[in-house]
Design a protein around this motif. Structure first.
Motif, PDB file in Angstrom:
ATOM      1  N   ILE B 498    -105.207-112.785   3.371  1.00 28.88           N
ATOM      2  CA  ILE B 498    -105.313-111.367   3.903  1.00 28.88           C
ATOM      3  C   ILE B 498    -104.820-111.373   5.247  1.00 28.88           C
ATOM      4  CG2 ILE B 498    -106.662-109.509   4.217  1.00 28.88           C
ATOM      5  CD1 ILE B 498    -108.312-110.415   1.661  1.00 28.88           C
ATOM      6  N   LYS B 499    -105.432-112.202   6.083  1.00 26.57           N
ATOM      7  CA  LYS B 499    -105.160-112.150   7.653  1.00 26.57           C
ATOM      8  C   LYS B 499    -104.047-112.396   7.859  1.00 26.57           C
ATOM      9  CE  LYS B 499    -106.923-115.036  11.494  1.00 26.57           C
ATOM     10  NZ  LYS B 499    -105.856-115.949  11.230  1.00 26.57           N
ATOM     11  N   ARG B 531    -115.259-104.590  -0.165  1.00 25.66           N
ATOM     12  CA  ARG B 531    -114.387-105.490  -0.172  1.00 25.66           C
ATOM     13  C   ARG B 531    -112.930-105.206   0.762  1.00 25.66           C
ATOM     14  NH1 ARG B 531    -114.177-109.887  -2.834  1.00 25.66           N
ATOM     15  NH2 ARG B 531    -112.767-110.520  -1.132  1.00 25.66           N
ATOM     16  N   TYR B 532    -112.766-103.534   0.374  1.00 24.89           N
ATOM     17  CA  TYR B 532    -111.674-103.041   0.841  1.00 24.89           C
ATOM     18  C   TYR B 532    -111.948-102.966   2.415  1.00 24.89           C
ATOM     19  CZ  TYR B 532    -108.312-101.901  -2.670  1.00 24.89           C
ATOM     20  OH  TYR B 532    -107.395-102.091  -3.586  1.00 24.89           O
ATOM     21  N   GLN B 533    -113.236-102.636   2.807  1.00 23.56           N
ATOM     22  CA  GLN B 533    -113.780-102.579   3.942  1.00 23.56           C
ATOM     23  C   GLN B 533    -113.217-103.796   4.992  1.00 23.56           C
ATOM     24  OE1 GLN B 533    -114.435-100.058   5.993  1.00 23.56           O
ATOM     25  NE2 GLN B 533    -116.616-100.139   6.790  1.00 23.56           N
ATOM     26  N   LEU B 537    -110.779-104.356   7.985  1.00 30.95           N
ATOM     27  CA  LEU B 537    -111.343-105.057   9.426  1.00 30.95           C
ATOM     28  C   LEU B 537    -110.211-106.151   9.900  1.00 30.95           C
ATOM     29  CD1 LEU B 537    -115.066-104.891   9.161  1.00 30.95           C
ATOM     30  CD2 LEU B 537    -113.708-103.748  10.569  1.00 30.95           C
ATOM     31  N   LEU B 538    -109.870-106.838   8.877  1.00 33.26           N
ATOM     32  CA  LEU B 538    -108.931-107.718   8.953  1.00 33.26           C
ATOM     33  C   LEU B 538    -107.481-107.356   9.394  1.00 33.26           C
ATOM     34  CD1 LEU B 538    -109.852-110.299   5.909  1.00 33.26           C
ATOM     35  CD2 LEU B 538    -109.726-110.683   8.284  1.00 33.26           C
ATOM     36  N   ALA B 539    -107.207-106.021   8.832  1.00 30.67           N
ATOM     37  CA  ALA B 539    -105.988-105.477   9.170  1.00 30.67           C
ATOM     38  C   ALA B 539    -106.259-105.104  10.432  1.00 30.67           C
ATOM     39  CB  ALA B 539    -105.765-104.406   8.406  1.00 30.67           C
ATOM     40  N   LEU B 540    -107.253-104.410  11.136  1.00 30.22           N
ATOM     41  CA  LEU B 540    -107.529-104.043  12.524  1.00 30.22           C
ATOM     42  C   LEU B 540    -107.426-105.303  13.345  1.00 30.22           C
ATOM     43  CD1 LEU B 540    -108.176-101.373  13.949  1.00 30.22           C
ATOM     44  CD2 LEU B 540    -110.422-102.115  13.811  1.00 30.22           C
ATOM     45  N   LYS B 541    -108.040-106.358  13.020  1.00 35.80           N
ATOM     46  CA  LYS B 541    -108.032-107.458  13.879  1.00 35.80           C
ATOM     47  C   LYS B 541    -106.616-108.244  13.904  1.00 35.80           C
ATOM     48  CE  LYS B 541    -110.427-111.663  14.556  1.00 35.80           C
ATOM     49  NZ  LYS B 541    -110.454-111.731  15.904  1.00 35.80           N
TER      50      LYS B 541
END
Lengths: 488, 593
Positions: B498-499, B531-533, B537-541
């Motif tokens: 995902i990351k 899970r979507y959260q 957060l990974l998207a934000l990172k």
């Protein structure tokens, strides 16, 4: 890999303690030799002797400084310093040989010199060794006792073990028998291999290798005897004797150069079979009546390449075979690479080839195998070879060869100033102009039983009793010199 | 030096009373010696097992010699005796230690106190070679002679066949043989003139050059220059290359052969020595032979084309299957081999050997040997890409995998055509290697293939493809990436994937990527919110990777979203970026001042 300087001399690789010790050992033995020789001529208080003794003391001191002990030992025919074997090259050969013989003569197995030894002790010790004579006890015991009497407390001797002794006259006789056997074995092996090669049978060169190794061992023990054997010329098996003679001469020359045992064996092997290619020549060439013409010689000149093929097909390519291949291929090439076979790429002639060329030419000319089938006196052969030095023969190796053979090589027939006729049977390493001879005819031409004389020995007043006036042609006088040199 | 005696001089030893302890010790270490020899025959030379055995054997020997000073053994046909007592017997119908000694004429062995480990090792090595020698060329006596033993003596009997023939027999050499032995030294007329008695040796008029004059000036001693000359000759000898010396000689002879029969004869001799070099693992010499083949091929090409062809065939021969199979056998042994030399040898073979190399790749069992062969194929691939690439049709996945790697290393754009096939290979390991290979290319065709891999069923492959596309900044990957991210099961994928996906989106897409991420973050999820959260957060990172100037604007917008966790994270990131920017500005200003 050692460095090479611009002019070709090689700087040795990094020094280890052992290499330093070996170098010092060589200097020590050489200095001992020089000091002993000086002691033979001069009195103990003579400046010439004292100078050499001083040099000796310096070397001893250096060894003791670096190693805290000096233990010189004779074992298995080699010299060891502090348990490290000393290997001598060409330059140190004579000193090494002399010193070993001295130790054997005086039955000294080892010399232990302790720190604190003075030059005075060394002087006395050297002088004692040179001039000692056996009295009621053995020579060693005499020397040991005298050493104690003169207060040389820093020098301790050990007796030579029985297996290191010089052979007794009976043992010498056995040694001569073994040496002769080895020599004739070599002849027989050459014959066997050549005959099998000719008939395209399987060639077993392992036996040849063994014989060569025995030759090396025997020559290391007593090369003089083999030089005597090489004078046999009228032996029926002479066609193969030539190869054996050349092998002997090569090994002797190689020994003087300081080649080690393995290298000597390779050299001897290569010498035994340098002409193996000749057995592959066409039958019709061999059967041709009369002398060879230019075309025949043209065929003959293929024998180096034929020899290479024979050797490679007979054996796996080990060190022995490779060396034999190289020598076989090169032995008719001159130093400037003329000669044959014609080659496309430049090469530097192998050391072993250069040695063989000298030995081959010398033996061929002295045995009447030159084209005109007349043998030439050894003295004359050497003179003729000098003309070819620099082109046909390596000049410095040739000079070394002359030094070994003497100006009057073994087998030379000479006239003495006493009008006696003599045959040279041994060269003198100390004086190549004054060999050992056997007088075979007196001034009236009568032939008594041969008397051995060392022409280097002096009589009262330092004069020589006899001297060579000129060299004679043995064939002209019908004298078979070989029969006087060696009894077979 | 061995002592030689005739067979009747070796009498049987007196049977004396040998102390039982002494006997036991000798029996024990002779049995151990036999075992040591067996390990030496089984294992390669540098293997630790035989080395350990030798050390242990040496210890046993030394203990005995320290106590008893000397060990004297007598060899009979299948027994070894100590003072008449049997201390070793060869197994029936087997060639053992006793026979090895006896066969070559050794009757007595004497070990002395002070024996060194090296001496014992050399002794064992000689016996091993003698036992292994099939041709009978290696005689134990000659092998032992070559080593200078100080603490070992042996007695060799003079066998009947060794005794020389009786002296002074009638000549058995034929007239023809005698005729052959004329020397060819031709002397000039002057030299053939009758010998002049009394002519002195040292006439300078005879000399041909000044150099000879200098040499003769003092015949009995050697000047410094002469000694230097001799030393120089001896030093040349140090560079004597042993077996290698035979190679140029054989090729010189080859050049001189006038007829085909002779030419073929020499060629067969060259083959013979090349065979030996390979058997002895002397690949450096084997390579030298191949070089000479090629060199002489060039020489004959314009002059005698048939011979050039013959040489080309010779080179082909060494790359044939049966020859390379022997090499495979060698490579599969667990022993240290000179891989750089083997490489030098193999790259000199004909390119027609490539199929054999590929076949071999599947047969090699050790990593180092496979690596070696891959390097060889890589070498050939530069000029013979198609032949090497044909290996991708091999049935063995591990071969195909290696081929993919090899092709990738060439970095030749043409490989994409071949990797298209391997990308669809059933084994994920092949596909993974293909991805790595494609990632080296950075061409449009390669990147398109990588984009296809984003849909690969294997996670690692997808990740590698994503990474490669991000590094290449391939715009065509943006839409497919977004499609992947929007899959309903995207949140089930691992955190790392995902990351990577979001980071790729950001670095490839630039502002467009930012828009994608913002839309993803503000999207409302009905199911699996937790899970979507995490995904958000990974998207934000992932936005940290962006260097787009509009990033802070997007972050500002995110700080106003309803989702508190997202707001907080966005604020934190914004503050971090602001502070970073400020620091950078201060540093720049300080630098200007």
């Amino acid at each position: 890999m050692p460095e090479k300087t611009d002019f070709g001399a090689v700087i040795p690789g990094p020094e280890t303690d052992q290499t330093r010790l070996v170098e010092l050992g060589k200097i020590l033995v050489n200095q001992l030799y020089v000091t002993f020789k000086t002691a033979q001529i001069y009195e103990q208080n003579n400046l010439a002797f004292l100078k050499q003794s001083q040099n000796l003391a310096r070397v001893v001191e250096k060894i003791l400084d670096q190693n805290q002990q000096l233990y010189l030992q004779l074992k298995n025919g080699y010299l060891f310093l502090n348990d490290t074997r000393l290997k001598f090259d060409f330059a140190g050969y004579i000193g090494n040989k002399f010193f070993i013989e001295e130790m054997q003569r005086t039955q000294i197995g080892s010399i232990y010199i302790q720190p604190g030894v003075t030059q005075r002790e060394l002087d006395k010790f050297t002088y004692l060794l040179v001039h000692a004579e056996a009295q009621s006890q053995s020579l060693f015991e005499t020397i040991e006792k005298r050493l104690s009497d003169i207060g040389a407390n820093h020098i301790v001797l050990e007796e030579l073990p029985p297996e290191e002794y010089r052979p007794t006259p009976d043992q010498e006789q056995d040694s001569r028998l073994i040496a002769k056997r080895t020599f004739f074995k070599a002849i027989s092996v050459v014959k066997e291999v050549m005959s099998n090669a000719r008939e395209q049978k399987l060639i077993n060169l392992a036996r040849a290798k063994r014989v060569v190794q025995s030759l090396v061992d025997q020559i290391l023990k007593d090369q003089k005897l083999f030089l005597e054997l090489s004078t046999i010329k009228n032996f029926d098996e002479y066609t193969f004797v030539h190869s054996a003679n050349v092998a002997v001469l090569c090994i002797i020359l190689g020994l003087r150069l300081g080649l080690d045992r393995k290298e000597l064996a390779e050299l001897g092997f290569a010498a035994l079979f340098h002409d193996i290619g000749k057995v592959k020549l066409p039958i019709d060439l061999i059967n041709k009546p009369g002398e060879f013409d230019e075309f025949d010689w043209e065929q003959m000149r293929k024998h180096p390449t034929m020899g290479v093929k024979t050797l490679i097909s007979a054996r796996s390519l080990d060190d022995f075979t490779t060396r034999a291949v190289v020598v076989c291929f090169e032995h008719h090439l001159t130093l400037d690479l003329t000669g044959y076979p014609k080659i496309r790429e430049k090469r530097i002639l192998n050391l072993h080839t250069r040695i063989l060329q000298i030995a081959d030419a010398y033996n061929a000319m002295t045995s009447g195998r030159v084209y005109m089938k007349t043998s030439i006196a050894p003295f004359e052969v050497l003179r003729k070879m000098w003309r070819l030095a620099g082109k046909g023969f390596d000049p410095v190796l040739l000079k070394l060869f002359v030094n070994i053979m003497g100006i009057y090589p073994v087998g030379s027939l000479v006239l003495l100033d006493t009008e006696e006729v003599a045959v040279v049977y041994q060269a003198n390493a100390d004086n190549i102009y004054r060999p050992k001879v056997k007088i075979i005819a007196d001034r009236s031409g009568k032939k008594p039983a041969p008397i051995s004389v060392d022409l280097n020995e002096t009589i009262g007043g330092g004069n020589f009793s006899k001297s060579i006036v000129r060299v004679l042609d043995a064939e002209k006088y019908g004298i078979e010199v070989g029969s006087y040199v060696v009894d077979y | 030096m061995p002592e030689t005696r005739t067979s009747w001089e070796i009498t049987s030893q007196e049977v004396s009373l040998v102390a039982p302890e002494k006997l036991r010790m000798v029996k024990e270490f002779l049995a151990f010696a036999v075992r040591t020899l067996k390990t030496m025959l089984l294992y390669p030379q540098n293997n630790p097992i035989p080395s350990e055995f030798k050390k242990n054997l040496f210890e046993k020997f030394s203990n005995y010699l320290d106590e008893y000073e000397e060990l004297k053994l007598v060899a009979e046909q299948n027994k070894i005796l100590l003072s008449g007592e049997v201390v070793h017997e060869d197994p029936p119908q087997e060639e053992g230690l006793a026979l090895a000694l006896y066969r070559d004429g050794i009757r007595e062995l004497i070990f002395k106190n002070g024996l060194k480990l090296e001496e014992l090792e050399n002794f064992l090595e000689a016996i091993k070679v003698a036992l292994q020698s099939k041709s009978g060329e290696d005689d134990l006596v000659t092998l032992l002679w070559e080593k200078d033993y100080l603490h070992l003596r042996y007695t060799v009997i003079e066998q009947a066949s060794d005794l020389p023939e009786p002296l002074l027999l009638e000549s058995t050499s034929t007239e023809e043989l005698e005729k052959i032995y004329y020397s060819e030294i031709s002397l000039g007329e002057e030299e053939l003139a009758p010998l002049q008695e009394g002519k002195p040796m040292l006439e300078l008029a005879d000399l041909v050059s000044e150099e000879i004059a200098r040499l003769l000036k003092n015949i009995t001693s050697f000047e410094r220059e002469e000694l230097a000359e001799i030393n120089s000759l001896l030093q040349i000898e140090r560079f004597y290359r042993r077996q290698a010396e035979a190679i140029p000689i054989l090729f010189e002879i080859l050049l001189q052969e006038e007829d085909s029969a002779g030419f073929n004869e020499v060629l067969s001799l060259i083959e013979k020595i090349l065979e030996e070099f390979l058997a002895d693992c002397r690949f450096d010499l084997a390579a030298e032979v191949l070089k000479q083949y090629r060199k002489n091929q060039e020489y004959f090409r314009g002059r005698l084309p048939a011979r050039a062809d013959r040489l080309a065939l010779a080179v082909e021969h060494w790359g044939e299957k049966d020859q390379l199979s022997k090499l495979a056998g060698l490579l599969n042994q667990d022993k240290e081999l000179p891989t750089d030399q083997i490489y030098q040898y193999l790259v000199l073979l004909s390119p027609n050997s490539i199929p054999q190399f590929i076949g071999l790749l599947g047969e090699l069992r050790t990593f180092s040997s496979r690596k070696l062969l891959c390097q060889v194929l890589e070498y050939f691939a530069h000029n013979h890409l198609e032949q090497v690439a044909s290996g991708i049709y091999d049935k063995r996945w591990y071969v195909v995998r290696n081929l993919a790697m090899i092709l990738g290393r060439t970095q030749d754009p043409r490989i994409a055509t071949y990797l298209k096939r391997t990308l669809k290979h059933s084994d994920f390991r092949v596909r993974k290697e293909t991805i790595l290979a494609l990632s080296r290319l950075n061409t449009a065709e390669a990147n398109l293939l990588l984009v296809e891999s984003l849909a690969d069923p294997d996670r690692k492959i997808r990740i590698n493809a994503t990474r490669a596309l991000a590094a290449a900044r391939e715009k065509k990957a943006l839409e497919p990436l977004w499609l992947q991210i929007n899959r309903p099961d995207f949140w089930e994928r691992g955190e790392d994937e995902i990351k990577e996906s979001f980071e790729a989106l950001v670095s490839i897409g630039e502002e467009e990527g930012l828009e994608y991420v913002y839309n993803y973050i503000r999207k409302f999820q009905l199911w699996h919110r937790a899970r979507y959260q995490e995904c958000k957060l990974l998207a934000l990172k992932a936005l940290e990777k962006s260097s787009n100037p509009n990033l802070s604007g997007y972050l500002e917008k995110m700080t106003k979203l309803k989702n508190k966790t997202i707001r907080t994270a966005a604020r934190r990131l914004l503050d971090h970026l602001t502070a970073k920017s400020q620091r950078k500005k201060e540093q720049t200003d300080a630098g200007k001042n």
